[in-house]
Design a protein around this motif. Structure first.
Motif: not given
Length: 334
Positions: A23-26, A31-34, A62-63, A103-106
């Motif tokens: 699992i990777v979150t970013f 918004g917040f994603q994974a 909500q997913l 994977y993300g910008d923050g």
């Protein structure tokens, strides 16, 4: 996000649908994603179909679930924001350093310590709902205050207090169990709280155990009086919900053909596991595997009744020096 979304929370939500490898979150502008990588394509499809549009917490988060074009995630750190569940030897994330800059910008504004504090303050029911994919099972309110269950139509010749404990402890901590002398096929089971009692009734009502179909209802007695014919389990080490209770709720399900076996000795073989359980039914398939350096197994029985019998008879039994734990798995195949 009204409540924090960590790797642990996402694992609780998605793992009932199959083995989650990474699992990777970013944080992005949307918004917040994974990104969540399953061991099998089938598990990913099941998770997507089951969880699309569901809430992680009651009434929020909500997913929106889509398939990723990536075929494999590269995880550098095991932290609250990224985790490789197949590699426990990865370093923990260094403070101030992004775990997955590609994977993300923050990063999510919630720091690990703050996330843990916020999660601890979250209501118990909302946290448990997260383990079930965002909402409690149908018919389970989370507001019940009756802790004692009347179990009827038991096979008294085969069943005893310890076997009932092994079955009911999947859904919460068991406090006391008592068989009724004037009705030997009746028993009272006192759970740790009302929600756990609701879950036990929801998942076990109508379950076949030793050739009899159990009936479960809330008892008119608020608790079971201590006495010589009452078996005490409040301090039993086999109660599963003393530590990391929310995590254990994700294993709650109705009885299935598939048994998950954990707390196995490191030198165990698949043949030894099958031999230990095969007295209770026909085993169709089995698999021994390792997660975070710990041996676990899946054992598929011919039907649910055989799997239930194996669980009630062998949970807490010893293989070598290890006391094994059994639970029902929602996986359909090994």
């Amino acid at each position: 996000m009204l409540y924090p979304i960590t790797v642990e929370v996402l694992h609780q939500v998605f793992s009932p649908h199959g083995f989650v490898e990474k699992i990777v979150t970013f944080q992005k502008s949307a918004g917040f994603q994974a990104l969540i990588q399953f061991q099998s394509r089938q598990s990913a499809i099941q998770a997507r179909n089951s969880l699309q549009g569901r809430n992680i917490y009651d009434g929020c988060c909500q997913l929106d679930v889509h398939y990723s074009k990536l075929s494999d995630l590269q995880v550098k750190y095991n932290s609250d924001r990224s985790r490789d569940f197949t590699n426990s030897s990865l370093p923990t994330e260094q403070r101030g350093r992004s775990s997955q800059p590609s994977y993300g910008d923050g990063l999510c504004a919630l720091q690990p310590h703050g996330a843990r504090d916020a999660f601890a303050q979250m209501s118990n029911t909302a946290a448990i709902a997260a383990a079930f994919g965002g909402c409690l099972p149908p018919g389970v309110s989370g507001r019940n205050d009756k802790c004692t269950i009347l179990v009827t139509n038991l096979n008294y010749d085969e069943c005893d207090e310890d076997k009932l404990f092994n079955l009911f402890s999947i859904y919460g901590n068991v406090v006391r169990i008592k068989f009724l002398h004037n009705k030997p096929d009746h028993a009272l089971v006192q759970m740790g709280d009302g929600l756990q009692a609701e879950l036990a009734i929801h998942f076990l009502k109508g379950t076949m155990l030793f050739g009899r179909r159990m009936e479960l209802n809330f008892s008119k007695h608020p608790d079971i009086t201590q006495g010589p014919d009452t078996h005490e389990y409040a301090q039993c080490s086999l109660n599963r919900f003393n530590n990391n209770a929310v995590k254990n709720y994700r294993y709650c399900s109705a009885p299935t053909r598939m048994i998950h076996v954990s707390s196995l000795p490191q030198d165990i073989t698949e043949e030894e596991i099958v031999t230990h359980l095969e007295d209770h039914g026909i085993i169709s398939n089995s698999k021994l595997f390792e997660v975070n350096g710990k041996k676990q197994a899946l054992v598929l029985f011919e039907n649910e009744e055989q799997a239930t019998k194996a669980l009630v008879c062998k949970n807490g039994s010893s293989i070598g020096r290890s006391s094994i734990r059994l639970s029902f798995s929602q996986l359909q195949s090994v």
